[in-house]
Design a protein around this motif. Sequence first.
Motif, short mmCIF file in Angstrom:
data_model
loop_
_atom_site.label_atom_id
_atom_site.label_comp_id
_atom_site.label_asym_id
_atom_site.label_seq_id
_atom_site.Cartn_x
_atom_site.Cartn_y
_atom_site.Cartn_z
N VAL A 255 0.85 -1.19 0.00
CA VAL A 255 0.00 0.00 0.00
C VAL A 255 0.88 1.24 0.00
N VAL A 256 0.29 2.35 -0.34
CA VAL A 256 0.97 3.64 -0.25
C VAL A 256 0.36 4.40 0.92
N LEU A 257 1.19 4.78 1.87
CA LEU A 257 0.78 5.61 2.99
C LEU A 257 0.91 7.06 2.54
N VAL A 258 -0.20 7.79 2.55
CA VAL A 258 -0.22 9.19 2.16
C VAL A 258 -0.42 10.02 3.43
N THR A 259 0.55 10.91 3.71
CA THR A 259 0.48 11.79 4.88
C THR A 259 0.73 13.22 4.42
N ASP A 260 0.71 14.15 5.35
CA ASP A 260 1.02 15.54 5.02
C ASP A 260 2.45 15.67 4.48
N ALA A 261 3.33 14.75 4.86
CA ALA A 261 4.73 14.81 4.43
C ALA A 261 4.95 14.22 3.05
N GLY A 262 3.97 13.50 2.52
CA GLY A 262 4.14 12.89 1.20
C GLY A 262 3.68 11.44 1.19
N GLU A 263 4.36 10.64 0.40
CA GLU A 263 3.96 9.24 0.22
C GLU A 263 5.10 8.30 0.54
N GLU A 264 4.74 7.15 1.15
CA GLU A 264 5.70 6.10 1.46
C GLU A 264 5.06 4.76 1.09
N VAL A 265 5.84 3.88 0.48
CA VAL A 265 5.34 2.55 0.18
C VAL A 265 5.53 1.67 1.41
N ASP B 230 5.79 -4.13 7.10
CA ASP B 230 5.96 -2.73 7.47
C ASP B 230 4.79 -2.26 8.32
N CYS B 231 5.05 -1.27 9.17
CA CYS B 231 4.00 -0.71 10.00
C CYS B 231 4.21 0.79 10.15
N ALA B 232 3.16 1.46 10.61
CA ALA B 232 3.21 2.91 10.84
C ALA B 232 2.32 3.23 12.03
N ALA B 233 2.62 4.34 12.70
CA ALA B 233 1.87 4.74 13.89
C ALA B 233 1.54 6.22 13.81
N PHE B 234 0.39 6.57 14.40
CA PHE B 234 -0.11 7.94 14.38
C PHE B 234 -0.58 8.29 15.78
N ARG B 235 0.03 9.31 16.38
CA ARG B 235 -0.33 9.72 17.74
C ARG B 235 -1.56 10.60 17.74
N ALA B 236 -2.38 10.40 18.75
CA ALA B 236 -3.57 11.22 18.94
C ALA B 236 -3.18 12.69 19.04
N GLY B 237 -3.98 13.54 18.43
CA GLY B 237 -3.77 14.98 18.55
C GLY B 237 -2.78 15.57 17.57
N GLU B 238 -2.08 14.75 16.79
CA GLU B 238 -1.15 15.27 15.79
C GLU B 238 -1.90 15.45 14.48
N PRO B 239 -2.06 16.68 14.02
CA PRO B 239 -2.87 16.94 12.82
C PRO B 239 -2.13 16.59 11.53
N ASP B 240 -1.89 15.30 11.32
CA ASP B 240 -1.22 14.78 10.12
C ASP B 240 -2.20 13.85 9.41
N GLY B 241 -2.93 14.40 8.44
CA GLY B 241 -3.89 13.60 7.71
C GLY B 241 -3.20 12.42 7.02
N HIS B 242 -3.78 11.24 7.17
CA HIS B 242 -3.16 10.04 6.62
C HIS B 242 -4.23 9.05 6.15
N HIS B 243 -3.83 8.22 5.18
CA HIS B 243 -4.63 7.08 4.76
C HIS B 243 -3.76 6.16 3.93
N LEU B 244 -4.30 4.98 3.61
CA LEU B 244 -3.61 4.01 2.78
C LEU B 244 -4.33 3.89 1.45
N VAL B 245 -3.57 3.73 0.39
CA VAL B 245 -4.12 3.54 -0.95
C VAL B 245 -3.43 2.32 -1.57
N ASN B 246 -4.21 1.43 -2.15
CA ASN B 246 -3.63 0.27 -2.82
C ASN B 246 -3.47 0.60 -4.31
N ARG B 247 -2.25 0.86 -4.72
CA ARG B 247 -1.96 1.15 -6.13
C ARG B 247 -1.36 -0.06 -6.83
#
Length: 154
Positions: free
Chosen positions: A75-85, A90-107
């Motif tokens: 998947v591609v992780l899309v955040t405010d910083a850009g994109e990461e495959v 692989d894993c990723a974590a998002f802390r509560a209260g941090e305004p970094d919009g994120h989602h996963l996209v299957n390309r």
Amino acid sequence: MKKIDLSTVPVRTGSSYPAPFDVPCAARTRQGLSRRFGLTAFGVNLLVLPPGAWSSQRHWHSREDEFVWVLEGEVVLVTDAGEEVLRAGDCAAFRAGEPDGHHLVNRSDRDARVLEVGNSDPEDVCAYADIDMLADAAGYRRRDGTPYPPKGGS
């Protein structure tokens, strides 16, 4: 017996987002593993993203931590910083209260399976980075407070 038989866990397809925000997530499926077996302090979902599907609209939570772990596929992780495959393992974590919009996209050209884990807080507000939408226990609304009609409603 404590072993979970995934074949007994209901599969939810699509999302509860109001139209048209639900379209990119229409093919995704989720199995809610924690609630089904009585856990209430945190949520665990098995997410399957077919090619082209999104996990969600890009979002962040005011009071809920999130953790994702790719079990199969890519998947591609899309955040405010850009994109990461992210690939299997692989894993990723998002802390509560941090305004970094994120989602996963299957390309990719095959299904991806992702384990989603997060705490549950009834006071949480979810903000969507790219669209005029917030969500809380009362449902979806615009940033000015105007509620979106319920899914399937007018």
